[in-house]
Design a protein around this motif. Structure first.
Motif, PDB file in Angstrom:
ATOM      1  N   ALA A 167       0.895  -1.226  -0.070  1.00  0.00           N
ATOM      2  CA  ALA A 167       0.060   0.077   0.163  1.00  0.00           C
ATOM      3  C   ALA A 167       0.678   1.310   0.042  1.00  0.00           C
ATOM      4  CB  ALA A 167      -0.958   0.124   1.142  1.00  0.00           C
ATOM      5  N   SER A 224      -7.612   5.357  -1.834  1.00  0.00           N
ATOM      6  CA  SER A 224      -6.363   5.075  -1.060  1.00  0.00           C
ATOM      7  C   SER A 224      -6.027   6.390  -0.221  1.00  0.00           C
ATOM      8  CB  SER A 224      -5.483   5.133  -2.195  1.00  0.00           C
ATOM      9  OG  SER A 224      -4.059   4.983  -1.522  1.00  0.00           O
ATOM     10  N   THR A 256      -4.947   1.146   0.946  1.00  0.00           N
ATOM     11  CA  THR A 256      -5.712   1.177  -0.247  1.00  0.00           C
ATOM     12  C   THR A 256      -6.497   0.183  -0.515  1.00  0.00           C
ATOM     13  OG1 THR A 256      -3.589   1.817  -1.435  1.00  0.00           O
ATOM     14  CG2 THR A 256      -5.470   0.650  -2.844  1.00  0.00           C
TER      15      THR A 256
END
Length: 259
Positions: free
Chosen positions: A48, A235, A209
């Motif tokens: 992420a 995100s 995310t």
């Protein structure tokens, strides 16, 4: 275009005599990590901190060998050792290298066990298992579960958790449901979340995310697959007390050629 650590090819030699003994695979091959997916947009092997570039790309392969042992139709164990050059290239290009600087030109290892109960009278296949993969200070655990009904569809669940140098931590989850409309047309829905944290030069960093994907697998002719999809991505990223967020809706088309 290739992602860092992605190999343009793989090849292997398979040695297998009596079915009572393990199979040996040697060459440039992909370690048997979790479920093997051929979709680079999945978050299950992502990070992420940089969600648009997979930590372990779909075409990842290393020189090495594996032992694959399946003494019964419903149980399988895998163990392997590999060079870690591709993995190091991928991890060293990220915001934090979880392998640690001393891991370069070293080895990676893998252990995996899976159970595959079949209910043939019902036309149902299931599998459940876990794998561990690591090199240097980097360690990746995957757990997976699936059930499929002949000519109808399947459901897959997978979780991956990793840790490493720089207080690096990730936790990714995925649920994927598919429905066979025709032999050559499959509808899919995938829900995913990836979280990651690490210590960077600017301080503590945390990122999340989430992704929802709906689409089709369409086989117009043998060995050619088209995947029209729509994805929604949410995100957020916090580093050094500063936060950024974005939302993205995107139509995509993947083309897969098998040869």
């Amino acid at each position: 275009f290739r992602y860092p650590g992605q190999s343009p090819w793989d090849a292997q030699l398979v040695l297998h005599g009596n079915a009572k003994f393990p199979q040996v695979r040697l060459g440039k091959l992909q370690p048997s990590i979790g479920i093997r997916h051929d979709d680079h947009t999945m978050l299950i092997r992502a990070d992420a901190l940089e969600p648009r570039r997979p930590a372990i790309p779909a075409g990842y392969a290393e020189y090495g060998g594996e032992l694959n042992y399946q003494p019964k139709s419903w149980v399988r164990a895998d163990a392997g050792a590999y060079l870690n050059s591709g993995l190091y290239v991928s991890m060293a290009s990220r915001p934090v290298n979880p392998m640690g600087a001393d891991a370069k030109d070293g080895l990676a290892w893998l252990g995996r066990v899976s159970f595959l109960p079949q209910f043939l009278d019902l036309g149902v296949n299931t599998w459940i298992g876990a794998s561990a993969f690591g090199s240097g200070e980097y360690l990746l655990f995957n757990g997976f579960l699936g059930v499929g009904k002949n000519e109808i569809g399947s459901l897959q669940l997978e979780v991956s958790k990793s840790s490493g140098a720089g207080q690096y931590e990730t936790l990714n989850v995925m649920a994927l449901a598919s429905y066979n409309i025709k032999e050559w047309l499959i509808a899919e829905l995938r829900l995913e979340q990836a979280t990651a944290s690490a210590e960077t030069k600017l301080g503590s960093r945390e990122a999340t995310t989430r992704q929802a994907v709906v689409g089709f697998q369409y086989f117009p002719i043998p060995y050619v697959e088209l995947r029209p999809e729509y994805r929604l991505i949410l995100s957020s990223d916090t580093e050094g007390g500063l936060q950024s967020e974005y939302a993205l809706g995107q139509y995509t088309l993947q083309v897969h050629l098998f040869f």
